[in-house]
Enzyme design. Structure first.
Site, PDB file in Angstrom:
ATOM      1  N   HIS A   6      -6.164  -6.479 -10.451  1.00 30.45           N
ATOM      2  CA  HIS A   6      -7.025  -6.765  -9.297  1.00 30.45           C
ATOM      3  C   HIS A   6      -8.334  -7.406  -9.761  1.00 30.45           C
ATOM      4  CE1 HIS A   6      -4.808  -3.096  -7.461  1.00 30.45           C
ATOM      5  NE2 HIS A   6      -4.321  -4.178  -6.882  1.00 30.45           N
ATOM      6  N   LYS A  48       1.090   5.588   3.158  1.00 31.21           N
ATOM      7  CA  LYS A  48       1.001   5.988   1.756  1.00 31.21           C
ATOM      8  C   LYS A  48       0.121   7.225   1.618  1.00 31.21           C
ATOM      9  CE  LYS A  48       1.553   1.396  -0.266  1.00 31.21           C
ATOM     10  NZ  LYS A  48       0.916   0.331  -1.051  1.00 31.21           N
ATOM     11  N   ARG A  87       2.563 -11.403  -8.596  1.00 28.19           N
ATOM     12  CA  ARG A  87       2.852 -11.154 -10.010  1.00 28.19           C
ATOM     13  C   ARG A  87       4.217 -11.688 -10.378  1.00 28.19           C
ATOM     14  NH1 ARG A  87       1.555  -5.020  -8.974  1.00 28.19           N
ATOM     15  NH2 ARG A  87       2.886  -5.730  -7.295  1.00 28.19           N
ATOM     16  N   SER A 145      -0.645  -0.655  -9.431  1.00 29.78           N
ATOM     17  CA  SER A 145      -1.295   0.652  -9.205  1.00 29.78           C
ATOM     18  C   SER A 145      -0.275   1.786  -9.293  1.00 29.78           C
ATOM     19  CB  SER A 145      -1.943   0.690  -7.820  1.00 29.78           C
ATOM     20  OG  SER A 145      -2.912  -0.305  -7.714  1.00 29.78           O
TER      21      SER A 145
HETATM   22  O1  PNS Z   1      -2.059  -3.181  -1.647  1.00 29.36           O
HETATM   23  P1  PNS Z   1      -1.078  -3.205  -0.516  1.00 29.36           P
HETATM   24  O2  PNS Z   1      -0.671  -1.803  -0.131  1.00 29.36           O
HETATM   25  O3  PNS Z   1       0.111  -4.096  -0.798  1.00 29.36           O
HETATM   26  O4  PNS Z   1      -1.849  -3.858   0.750  1.00 29.36           O
HETATM   27  C1  PNS Z   1      -1.195  -4.025   1.975  1.00 29.36           C
HETATM   28  C2  PNS Z   1      -2.219  -4.448   3.059  1.00 29.36           C
HETATM   29  C3  PNS Z   1      -3.331  -3.428   3.166  1.00 29.36           C
HETATM   30  C4  PNS Z   1      -2.807  -5.783   2.716  1.00 29.36           C
HETATM   31  C5  PNS Z   1      -1.428  -4.549   4.394  1.00 29.36           C
HETATM   32  O5  PNS Z   1      -0.754  -3.364   4.640  1.00 29.36           O
HETATM   33  C6  PNS Z   1      -2.336  -4.891   5.583  1.00 29.36           C
HETATM   34  O6  PNS Z   1      -2.746  -6.003   5.755  1.00 29.36           O
HETATM   35  N1  PNS Z   1      -2.679  -3.865   6.395  1.00 29.36           N
HETATM   36  C7  PNS Z   1      -3.507  -4.016   7.563  1.00 29.36           C
HETATM   37  C8  PNS Z   1      -2.700  -3.873   8.846  1.00 29.36           C
HETATM   38  C9  PNS Z   1      -2.079  -5.187   9.246  1.00 29.36           C
HETATM   39  O7  PNS Z   1      -2.741  -6.157   9.488  1.00 29.36           O
HETATM   40  N2  PNS Z   1      -0.731  -5.176   9.293  1.00 29.36           N
HETATM   41  C10 PNS Z   1       0.046  -6.341   9.573  1.00 29.36           C
HETATM   42  C11 PNS Z   1       0.271  -7.115   8.286  1.00 29.36           C
HETATM   43  S1  PNS Z   1       1.354  -8.444   8.509  1.00 29.36           S
END
Ligand code: PNS
Length: 174
Positions: free
Chosen positions: A17, A41, A90, A128
């Site tokens: 990150h 999560k 990645r 992570s």
């Molecule tokens: O690190 P992660 O868990 O892969 O991040 C995922 C994240 C937080 C980017 C994704 O879950 C997100 O954007 N959440 C916000 C809710 C949202 O907008 N959901 C629709 C996404 S298409």
């Protein structure tokens, strides 16, 4: 002023990150790391702990700001006045999930562009989830996370083992 929003769970923030945040700083004036509440999560660190650890890890990077957000990413983009979303790619295995998210976000908000960046090769396998697993199994996790995160993981593991040993103690009879 060009701003990119870098959303994620960051549980915890890794060198992968950090790598992306540094790279994005070469393209954007401001990088906002947006720590998400993800109800699916069970995190190792609370939202506030994650935010604080990112702030400590990025203290030397003046272009970085750290926020938390709840709700839709496309709404956070507007709230924080960002022009694009940043996500790391990645491996090929990341691609399908990322493509779906990017397209859904653009469908929800036409102007929402997602920019993908690859970390340096030495960070390309760092995740992570794996860092937590290695740490929980007493492996060497320190090379994969910034120093403040390493200290915080150690503290969590110490607290966890203190709690476990309290729970397994024989009940005391007078
Ligand atoms: O690190 P992660 O868990 O892969 O991040 C995922 C994240 C937080 C980017 C994704 O879950 C997100 O954007 N959440 C916000 C809710 C949202 O907008 N959901 C629709 C996404 S298409």
């Amino acid at each position: 002023m060009k701003t990119v929003l870098y959303p994620g769970s960051f549980d915890p923030f890794t060198n992968g990150h950090l790598d992306l945040v540094v790279r994005a700083g070469l393209l954007f004036d401001r990088v906002i790391v947006a720590v998400a509440i993800n109800s699916e999560k069970t995190p190792m660190f609370s939202l506030e702990e994650r935010k604080q650890l990112i702030e400590e890890s990025c203290r030397h990077l003046p272009h970085v700001q750290v926020v938390t957000f709840q709700g839709l990413l496309v709404d956070a983009i507007v709230r924080f006045d960002a022009q694009a979303v940043l996500r790391g790619l990645r491996a090929f295995s990341d691609f399908e999930y990322e493509l779906q998210m990017a397209l859904m976000n653009r469908s929800l908000r036409r102007q929402c562009e997602t920019i993908f960046m690859m970390p340096t090769l030495k960070n390309s396998f760092v995740a992570s989830r794996l860092v937590k697993e290695v740490a929980q199994l007493n492996g060497e996790f320190r090379p994969y996370v910034p120093e403040p995160v390493a200290r915080a993981i150690e503290e969590k593991l110490r607290a966890r083992s203190r709690k476990q040993s309290q729970n397994t103690e024989e009940p005391h009879h007078d």
